[in-house]
Motif scaffolding. Structure first.
Motif, PDB file in Angstrom:
ATOM      1  N   VAL A  12      26.024  42.382  32.194  1.00 24.05           N
ATOM      2  CA  VAL A  12      26.755  41.983  33.399  1.00 24.05           C
ATOM      3  C   VAL A  12      26.121  42.625  34.636  1.00 24.05           C
ATOM      4  CG1 VAL A  12      28.974  42.153  34.600  1.00 24.05           C
ATOM      5  CG2 VAL A  12      28.897  41.521  32.174  1.00 24.05           C
ATOM      6  N   ALA A  13      25.812  43.903  34.553  1.00 22.93           N
ATOM      7  CA  ALA A  13      25.208  44.593  35.700  1.00 22.93           C
ATOM      8  C   ALA A  13      23.860  43.996  36.059  1.00 22.93           C
ATOM      9  CB  ALA A  13      25.070  46.080  35.391  1.00 22.93           C
ATOM     10  N   PRO A  99      35.316  36.814  43.727  1.00 23.64           N
ATOM     11  CA  PRO A  99      34.704  37.057  42.426  1.00 23.64           C
ATOM     12  C   PRO A  99      33.542  36.092  42.161  1.00 23.64           C
ATOM     13  CG  PRO A  99      36.906  36.112  42.167  1.00 23.64           C
ATOM     14  CD  PRO A  99      36.679  36.293  43.623  1.00 23.64           C
ATOM     15  N   ARG A 100      32.675  36.515  41.252  1.00 22.41           N
ATOM     16  CA  ARG A 100      31.490  35.721  40.928  1.00 22.41           C
ATOM     17  C   ARG A 100      31.370  35.535  39.424  1.00 22.41           C
ATOM     18  NH1 ARG A 100      25.501  37.662  42.100  1.00 22.41           N
ATOM     19  NH2 ARG A 100      26.670  39.093  43.402  1.00 22.41           N
ATOM     20  N   LEU A 101      31.185  34.277  39.012  1.00 22.01           N
ATOM     21  CA  LEU A 101      30.951  33.952  37.606  1.00 22.01           C
ATOM     22  C   LEU A 101      29.475  34.150  37.312  1.00 22.01           C
ATOM     23  CD1 LEU A 101      32.214  32.807  34.980  1.00 22.01           C
ATOM     24  CD2 LEU A 101      31.466  30.551  35.765  1.00 22.01           C
ATOM     25  N   PRO A 109      28.892  34.985  26.025  1.00 17.91           N
ATOM     26  CA  PRO A 109      29.857  34.313  26.897  1.00 17.91           C
ATOM     27  C   PRO A 109      29.575  34.677  28.360  1.00 17.91           C
ATOM     28  CG  PRO A 109      30.877  36.196  25.846  1.00 17.91           C
ATOM     29  CD  PRO A 109      29.508  36.061  25.243  1.00 17.91           C
ATOM     30  N   HIS A 110      30.132  33.894  29.259  1.00 16.95           N
ATOM     31  CA  HIS A 110      30.032  34.212  30.685  1.00 16.95           C
ATOM     32  C   HIS A 110      30.875  35.441  30.985  1.00 16.95           C
ATOM     33  CE1 HIS A 110      27.916  30.548  31.519  1.00 16.95           C
ATOM     34  NE2 HIS A 110      28.910  29.792  31.076  1.00 16.95           N
ATOM     35  N   ALA A 111      30.646  36.006  32.167  1.00 15.21           N
ATOM     36  CA  ALA A 111      31.467  37.116  32.656  1.00 15.21           C
ATOM     37  C   ALA A 111      31.799  36.833  34.113  1.00 15.21           C
ATOM     38  CB  ALA A 111      30.730  38.437  32.522  1.00 15.21           C
ATOM     39  N   ARG A 112      32.925  37.353  34.549  1.00 10.34           N
ATOM     40  CA  ARG A 112      33.315  37.203  35.949  1.00 10.34           C
ATOM     41  C   ARG A 112      33.458  38.600  36.547  1.00 10.34           C
ATOM     42  NH1 ARG A 112      35.125  32.875  38.162  1.00 10.34           N
ATOM     43  NH2 ARG A 112      36.016  32.028  36.255  1.00 10.34           N
ATOM     44  N   VAL A 113      32.670  38.853  37.591  1.00  6.86           N
ATOM     45  CA  VAL A 113      32.807  40.105  38.326  1.00  6.86           C
ATOM     46  C   VAL A 113      33.876  39.889  39.379  1.00  6.86           C
ATOM     47  CG1 VAL A 113      31.677  41.734  39.884  1.00  6.86           C
ATOM     48  CG2 VAL A 113      30.466  40.895  37.869  1.00  6.86           C
ATOM     49  N   VAL A 140      30.255  50.415  41.055  1.00  8.25           N
ATOM     50  CA  VAL A 140      31.345  50.096  40.130  1.00  8.25           C
ATOM     51  C   VAL A 140      31.527  48.590  40.143  1.00  8.25           C
ATOM     52  CG1 VAL A 140      33.813  50.351  39.635  1.00  8.25           C
ATOM     53  CG2 VAL A 140      32.507  52.299  40.498  1.00  8.25           C
ATOM     54  N   LEU A 141      31.523  47.989  38.957  1.00  9.81           N
ATOM     55  CA  LEU A 141      31.790  46.557  38.804  1.00  9.81           C
ATOM     56  C   LEU A 141      33.052  46.391  37.973  1.00  9.81           C
ATOM     57  CD1 LEU A 141      28.261  45.152  37.788  1.00  9.81           C
ATOM     58  CD2 LEU A 141      29.302  45.158  40.052  1.00  9.81           C
ATOM     59  N   ASN A 142      34.016  45.689  38.488  1.00  7.38           N
ATOM     60  CA  ASN A 142      35.205  45.356  37.707  1.00  7.38           C
ATOM     61  C   ASN A 142      34.997  43.942  37.180  1.00  7.38           C
ATOM     62  OD1 ASN A 142      36.971  47.710  38.168  1.00  7.38           O
ATOM     63  ND2 ASN A 142      36.672  47.106  40.289  1.00  7.38           N
ATOM     64  N   TRP A 143      34.913  43.809  35.845  1.00  2.00           N
ATOM     65  CA  TRP A 143      34.568  42.509  35.278  1.00  2.00           C
ATOM     66  C   TRP A 143      35.365  42.227  34.011  1.00  2.00           C
ATOM     67  CZ3 TRP A 143      32.310  41.967  30.394  1.00  2.00           C
ATOM     68  CH2 TRP A 143      31.785  43.131  29.820  1.00  2.00           C
ATOM     69  N   VAL A 144      35.400  40.921  33.698  1.00  2.00           N
ATOM     70  CA  VAL A 144      36.035  40.445  32.467  1.00  2.00           C
ATOM     71  C   VAL A 144      35.119  39.427  31.811  1.00  2.00           C
ATOM     72  CG1 VAL A 144      38.419  40.818  33.230  1.00  2.00           C
ATOM     73  CG2 VAL A 144      37.299  38.650  33.704  1.00  2.00           C
ATOM     74  N   GLU A 145      35.238  39.347  30.502  1.00  2.00           N
ATOM     75  CA  GLU A 145      34.511  38.320  29.767  1.00  2.00           C
ATOM     76  C   GLU A 145      35.279  37.000  29.892  1.00  2.00           C
ATOM     77  OE1 GLU A 145      32.633  39.256  25.807  1.00  2.00           O
ATOM     78  OE2 GLU A 145      34.236  37.900  25.154  1.00  2.00           O
ATOM     79  N   VAL A 146      34.537  35.919  30.024  1.00  2.00           N
ATOM     80  CA  VAL A 146      35.137  34.600  30.159  1.00  2.00           C
ATOM     81  C   VAL A 146      34.711  33.768  28.958  1.00  2.00           C
ATOM     82  CG1 VAL A 146      35.318  32.521  31.570  1.00  2.00           C
ATOM     83  CG2 VAL A 146      35.062  34.752  32.658  1.00  2.00           C
ATOM     84  N   SER A 147      35.679  33.319  28.145  1.00  2.00           N
ATOM     85  CA  SER A 147      35.307  32.531  26.958  1.00  2.00           C
ATOM     86  C   SER A 147      35.303  31.058  27.233  1.00  2.00           C
ATOM     87  CB  SER A 147      36.216  32.837  25.800  1.00  2.00           C
ATOM     88  OG  SER A 147      37.508  33.096  26.153  1.00  2.00           O
TER      89      SER A 147
END
Length: 147
Positions: A12-13, A99-101, A109-113, A140-147
């Protein structure tokens, strides 16, 4: 049992940083500095952070290192390394792009920052034995995985 590939903080980074400075980002500095002498290079590594207790939110603290070299000189090109660092800091304030996909490598999978912010100011790291210019900054990146 088949293991599922999951998004990682390093992937992601790298993807987020490439969106800021281009395809000059990895977790390791290339050995042949002539391949990146014109552009500089950025390395990234996880130094801390945490994960959500009840939600799948990642909040890693990263060390981002901006490198520059002048192969025909013993004088480090400080300005080139600093420009890379300041470009990354400026990208954290690009609210139209947050936020950015992010698209990760094939199979992941994709991630969204969701947010990105500097943890500390870019700082010059002097006395590199290879005459490289080096600036470190915290991110610092706050991110989640996007399925």
């Amino acid at each position: 049992m088949t293991l599922t590939l999951r998004a990682t903080t390093e992937l992601v980074a790298e993807a987020w940083l490439k969106g800021a400075v281009g395809d000059i980002v990895a977790t390791k500095l290339p050995r042949d500095n002539t391949t990146w002498a014109a552009s500089g290079f950025v390395t990234v590594g996880t130094t801390g952070g945490n994960t959500g207790l009840y939600v799948p939110l990642r909040s890693p603290a990263l060390t981002v290192t901006c490198w520059a070299v002048a192969p025909s000189s013993n004088r480090p090109p400080w300005n080139k390394a600093n420009v890379l660092a300041e470009t990354i800091v400026a990208a954290t304030f690009d609210h139209a792009n947050t936020p950015r996909l992010l698209t990760l490598p094939a199979g992941y999978p994709h991630a969204r920052v969701l947010t990105a912010y500097p943890a500390y100011e870019p700082r010059r790291i002097p006395d590199d034995p290879g005459s490289y210019a080096r600036y470190d900054l915290g991110l610092v990146l706050n991110w989640v995985e996007v399925s």
